[in-house]
Design an enzyme around this catalytic site. Structure first.
Site, PDB file in Angstrom:
ATOM      1  N   VAL A  63      -7.072 -10.535  15.073  1.00  0.00           N
ATOM      2  CA  VAL A  63      -6.690 -11.342  13.791  1.00  0.00           C
ATOM      3  C   VAL A  63      -5.446 -12.119  13.877  1.00  0.00           C
ATOM      4  O   VAL A  63      -5.324 -13.018  13.179  1.00  0.00           O
ATOM      5  CB  VAL A  63      -6.434 -10.124  12.645  1.00  0.00           C
ATOM      6  CG1 VAL A  63      -7.513  -9.310  12.495  1.00  0.00           C
ATOM      7  CG2 VAL A  63      -5.119  -9.480  13.244  1.00  0.00           C
ATOM      8  N   ASN A  89      -7.178  -4.197   7.358  1.00  0.00           N
ATOM      9  CA  ASN A  89      -6.357  -3.105   7.626  1.00  0.00           C
ATOM     10  C   ASN A  89      -5.582  -3.154   9.005  1.00  0.00           C
ATOM     11  O   ASN A  89      -4.674  -2.621   9.297  1.00  0.00           O
ATOM     12  CB  ASN A  89      -7.285  -1.759   7.917  1.00  0.00           C
ATOM     13  CG  ASN A  89      -6.778  -0.620   8.555  1.00  0.00           C
ATOM     14  OD1 ASN A  89      -5.827  -0.165   7.875  1.00  0.00           O
ATOM     15  ND2 ASN A  89      -6.943  -0.532   9.614  1.00  0.00           N
ATOM     16  N   SER A 152       2.213  -1.006   3.047  1.00  0.00           N
ATOM     17  CA  SER A 152       2.767   0.115   3.523  1.00  0.00           C
ATOM     18  C   SER A 152       4.152   0.577   2.720  1.00  0.00           C
ATOM     19  O   SER A 152       4.618  -0.671   2.065  1.00  0.00           O
ATOM     20  CB  SER A 152       3.517  -0.122   4.962  1.00  0.00           C
ATOM     21  OG  SER A 152       4.470   0.957   5.373  1.00  0.00           O
ATOM     22  N   TYR A 164       8.341  -5.091  10.641  1.00  0.00           N
ATOM     23  CA  TYR A 164       7.314  -4.333   9.995  1.00  0.00           C
ATOM     24  C   TYR A 164       7.165  -4.595   8.352  1.00  0.00           C
ATOM     25  O   TYR A 164       6.354  -5.000   7.818  1.00  0.00           O
ATOM     26  CB  TYR A 164       7.172  -2.964  10.301  1.00  0.00           C
ATOM     27  CG  TYR A 164       5.662  -2.310  10.080  1.00  0.00           C
ATOM     28  CD1 TYR A 164       4.432  -2.486  10.748  1.00  0.00           C
ATOM     29  CD2 TYR A 164       5.837  -1.233   8.848  1.00  0.00           C
ATOM     30  CE1 TYR A 164       3.386  -1.822  10.015  1.00  0.00           C
ATOM     31  CE2 TYR A 164       4.972  -0.627   8.516  1.00  0.00           C
ATOM     32  CZ  TYR A 164       3.377  -0.895   8.978  1.00  0.00           C
ATOM     33  OH  TYR A 164       2.252  -0.090   8.695  1.00  0.00           O
ATOM     34  N   ALA A 166       8.819  -6.485   6.388  1.00  0.00           N
ATOM     35  CA  ALA A 166       8.848  -7.986   6.269  1.00  0.00           C
ATOM     36  C   ALA A 166       7.455  -8.355   6.065  1.00  0.00           C
ATOM     37  O   ALA A 166       6.811  -8.946   5.255  1.00  0.00           O
ATOM     38  CB  ALA A 166       9.410  -8.983   7.271  1.00  0.00           C
ATOM     39  N   SER A 167       6.623  -8.056   7.101  1.00  0.00           N
ATOM     40  CA  SER A 167       5.210  -8.277   7.020  1.00  0.00           C
ATOM     41  C   SER A 167       4.546  -7.693   6.050  1.00  0.00           C
ATOM     42  O   SER A 167       3.458  -8.235   5.159  1.00  0.00           O
ATOM     43  CB  SER A 167       4.508  -7.791   8.413  1.00  0.00           C
ATOM     44  OG  SER A 167       4.306  -6.268   8.540  1.00  0.00           O
ATOM     45  N   LYS A 168       4.926  -6.497   5.737  1.00  0.00           N
ATOM     46  CA  LYS A 168       4.120  -5.614   4.468  1.00  0.00           C
ATOM     47  C   LYS A 168       4.617  -6.234   3.086  1.00  0.00           C
ATOM     48  O   LYS A 168       3.801  -6.239   2.097  1.00  0.00           O
ATOM     49  CB  LYS A 168       4.222  -4.164   4.607  1.00  0.00           C
ATOM     50  CG  LYS A 168       3.734  -3.543   5.901  1.00  0.00           C
ATOM     51  CD  LYS A 168       2.327  -3.745   5.936  1.00  0.00           C
ATOM     52  CE  LYS A 168       1.446  -3.178   7.042  1.00  0.00           C
ATOM     53  NZ  LYS A 168       0.158  -3.506   7.373  1.00  0.00           N
TER      54      LYS A 168
END
Length: 254
Positions: A63, A89, A152, A164, A166-168
């Site tokens: 991805v 996902n 999350s 993580y 920040a990405s979510k």
């Protein structure tokens, strides 16, 4: 949208939550294309689904690679026709403190590559998938259409997971943004934010940290992928649900 009417793309389908979602969709009679970098996991998924009422095809997918995403969408359309559902996902962990100091006073910083890799997969990858899926669906007049982003509960921040989290958090913001932008084309966009869930990604969490986090959950246990699927199923079947994210976390807040 009826489950059996979905033609779904599921990223990160080789294991964990993605695998569960793909299998449950096929159990309900849906047609699924599962993508992942793990071809061995994808092949076992395809084999496991052979006797199910629906159908699962698998294709290799990175991805974080724009060309790979475009090739995946093209190949998926060739296999099942034009899809109407995307389950974003795919995700990874690369945990580390922003800055830490050892006993000798040496400072260690979170490596840029470690930050970038998580953002590339978890956020940019979801963007690539949503953009290419939406473009095909709009061009081919596929409506209704649906995007479900797997977020999350750590999106609000968690020590050692600045990349993580920040990405979510970014994915949550995009969930609402895309819902508003795509509604005129017959799209819904929503999300599910799992808490600690029993998947292979937890192997990257230290036993001590995992025990501490589990102890802070009001229900005192880790969730199961099927429980995340139940929220995804609600979103698929409830045609009035969009622009929001469902927390499935046992009451935890990290």
């Amino acid at each position: 949208m009826k489950l059996e009417d979905t033609k779904s793309l599921v990223t990160g389908a080789a294991s964990g939550i993605g695998r569960c979602i793909a299998l449950e969709l096929a159990t309900a009679g849906a047609t699924v294309v599962g993508g992942d970098v793990d071809m061995e996991g994808l092949k076992s998924l395809e084999l496991e689904a052979k006797e199910l009422p629906g159908k699962i095809c698998v294709l290799q997918l990175d991805v974080a690679n724009e060309s790979s995403v475009k090739e995946f969408i093209f190949a998926a359309c060739d296999k099942i026709g034009y899809p109407n559902t995307l389950i974003n996902n795919a995700g990874i962990l690369r945990d580390g403190l922003l800055v830490t100091q050892d006993e000798d006073g040496w400072l260690r910083k979170l490596p840029t590559a470690q930050w970038k890799r998580v953002i590339d997969v978890n956020l940019t990858g979801a963007f690539f998938m949503a953009r290419e899926f939406a473009a095909v669906a709009i061009e081919q007049n596929v409506s209704p259409a649906l995007i479900v982003n797997i977020s999350s509960v750590t999106r609000s921040g968690n020590p050692g997971q600045s990349n993580y989290s920040a990405s979510k958090a970014g994915l949550d913001a995009d969930t609402r943004t895309w819902a508003l932008e795509l509604a005129p084309f017959g799209f819904r966009v929503a999300g599910v934010a799992p808490g600690l869930t029993n998947t292979p990604i937890l192997s990257r969490v230290s036993p001590t940290a995992l025990a501490d986090m589990t102890g802070s959950i009001p229900l005192k246990r880790i969730g199961e992928p099927y429980e995340i699927w139940q929220a995804v199923r609600f979103i698929i079947e409830c045609d009035y649900f969009t622009a929001s994210v469902i927390d499935v976390d046992g009451g935890a807040r990290f």
